[in-house]
Write an enzyme that holds these catalytic residues in place. Structure first.
Site, PDB file in Angstrom:
ATOM      1  N   ALA A  29     -10.261   4.026   3.636  1.00  0.00           N
ATOM      2  CA  ALA A  29      -9.089   4.643   4.272  1.00  0.00           C
ATOM      3  C   ALA A  29      -8.601   5.910   3.564  1.00  0.00           C
ATOM      4  CB  ALA A  29      -7.947   3.630   4.348  1.00  0.00           C
ATOM      5  N   THR A  33      -6.573   9.143   5.118  1.00  0.00           N
ATOM      6  CA  THR A  33      -5.129   9.370   4.964  1.00  0.00           C
ATOM      7  C   THR A  33      -4.886  10.854   4.705  1.00  0.00           C
ATOM      8  OG1 THR A  33      -5.251   8.698   2.642  1.00  0.00           O
ATOM      9  CG2 THR A  33      -4.470   7.052   4.192  1.00  0.00           C
ATOM     10  N   PHE A  40      -3.948   1.366   8.131  1.00  0.00           N
ATOM     11  CA  PHE A  40      -3.405   0.225   8.873  1.00  0.00           C
ATOM     12  C   PHE A  40      -3.573  -1.083   8.118  1.00  0.00           C
ATOM     13  CE2 PHE A  40      -4.050   3.338  12.210  1.00  0.00           C
ATOM     14  CZ  PHE A  40      -2.859   3.227  12.896  1.00  0.00           C
ATOM     15  N   GLN A 106     -15.859   2.138   5.990  1.00  0.00           N
ATOM     16  CA  GLN A 106     -14.953   1.085   6.447  1.00  0.00           C
ATOM     17  C   GLN A 106     -14.024   1.637   7.526  1.00  0.00           C
ATOM     18  OE1 GLN A 106     -13.582   0.430   2.208  1.00  0.00           O
ATOM     19  NE2 GLN A 106     -13.630  -1.700   2.859  1.00  0.00           N
ATOM     20  N   HIS A 126     -16.851  -1.493  10.202  1.00  0.00           N
ATOM     21  CA  HIS A 126     -15.758  -2.059  10.996  1.00  0.00           C
ATOM     22  C   HIS A 126     -15.703  -1.485  12.405  1.00  0.00           C
ATOM     23  CE1 HIS A 126     -13.796  -2.961   6.869  1.00  0.00           C
ATOM     24  NE2 HIS A 126     -14.589  -3.931   7.233  1.00  0.00           N
TER      25      HIS A 126
END
Ligand code: ZN
Length: 254
Positions: A29, A33, A40, A106, A126
């Site tokens: 993530a 960002t 999340f 991911q 994912h």
């Protein structure tokens, strides 16, 4: 293990990449960002009300599927409009140079593709939130027609080919990990000589097992993440810094 004097310096990363012949870039993530996409999976915060609906709940009722699509489209614009960060661009440049053989991610935002990494070099653990698939026959569906129908009268998407339930192409909590992607991630991890973990807290399993696998297989491990991770002790190089400026400088991408 304590790091040497170069350990918090992008020059050390640059050197490690220069010496490598086959790098895996593993991203979480943190790289997104910096594109303005909130984490999340992170704890609490204003985004917790948009948490993805667990897979079992999604299957259980139309009401939960409607809730799932409602949450999806509430945040959809932000993801759709996000641009690749400097970190994404640096990874794409390493792929272009042939240094990075594959990007294992991911993330579900499709920003590696948007930054120019070919689809066949990306392993999405994912899934991908930028399109949808039938859960039965895997037929692909684009989101925009689904959004228009949903916002008009709450219509739920149904597969035109088989009548199956259509869901974003993500792996939801409680949904089985994608077999083929997991196998590819294993193979790429075994084959690399440098495993570069970028923007992941390395806590979500099974994804977090790859850095350890890389070390076992004899690769060097570099971790670039704003915060310390649980696997820092395993790493040959740890950089607790912003991703874009650090990787951008190491790769020579502005
Ligand atoms: Zn279908």
């Amino acid at each position: 293990m304590m790091m040497g004097p170069m350990s918090n310096n992008h020059d050390a990363l640059k050197e490690m990449i220069a010496e490598a012949s086959r790098v895996v870039a593993f991203t979480g993530a943190g790289i997104s960002t910096e594109s303005g996409i909130p984490d999340f999976r992170g704890p609490g915060g204003m985004w917790s009300k948009y948490q993805p609906v667990p897979f079992d709940d999604f299957l259980r009722s139309e009401e939960m599927r409607r809730e799932s699509w409602r949450r999806k489209f509430a945040t959809h614009g932000m993801v759709a409009e996000a641009e690749p960060s400097r970190g994404h661009r640096a990874v794409a440049e390493l792929v272009r140079r042939g240094k990075v053989a594959s990007v294992i991610t991911q993330n579900i935002d499709g920003l590696h593709q948007r930054s120019g990494v070919p689809d066949n070099k990306i392993v999405e653990l994912h899934g991908n939130a930028t399109y949808a698939r039938c859960l039965e026959c895997y037929e692909r569906y684009e989101l925009e027609p689904i959004r228009i129908a949903f916002e008009a009268d709450g219509a739920l998407p149904e597969c035109k080919a088989c009548g199956g339930i259509v869901k974003t192409a993500t792996i939801s909590f409680g949904q089985q990990m994608p077999e083929q992607e997991m196998r590819r991630a294993d193979e790429e991890t075994y084959a690399c000589d440098v495993f570069l973990a970028i923007g992941s807290s390395l806590t979500v399993y099974p994804a977090a097992g790859f850095p350890a696998l890389a070390k076992q297989a004899g690769a060097r491990l570099a971790i670039l993440n704003r915060e310390p991770t649980e696997l820092d002790g395993l790493a040959d190089l740890v950089l607790n810094r912003e991703i874009g400026p650090t990787l951008g400088a190491a790769v020579g991408v502005a």
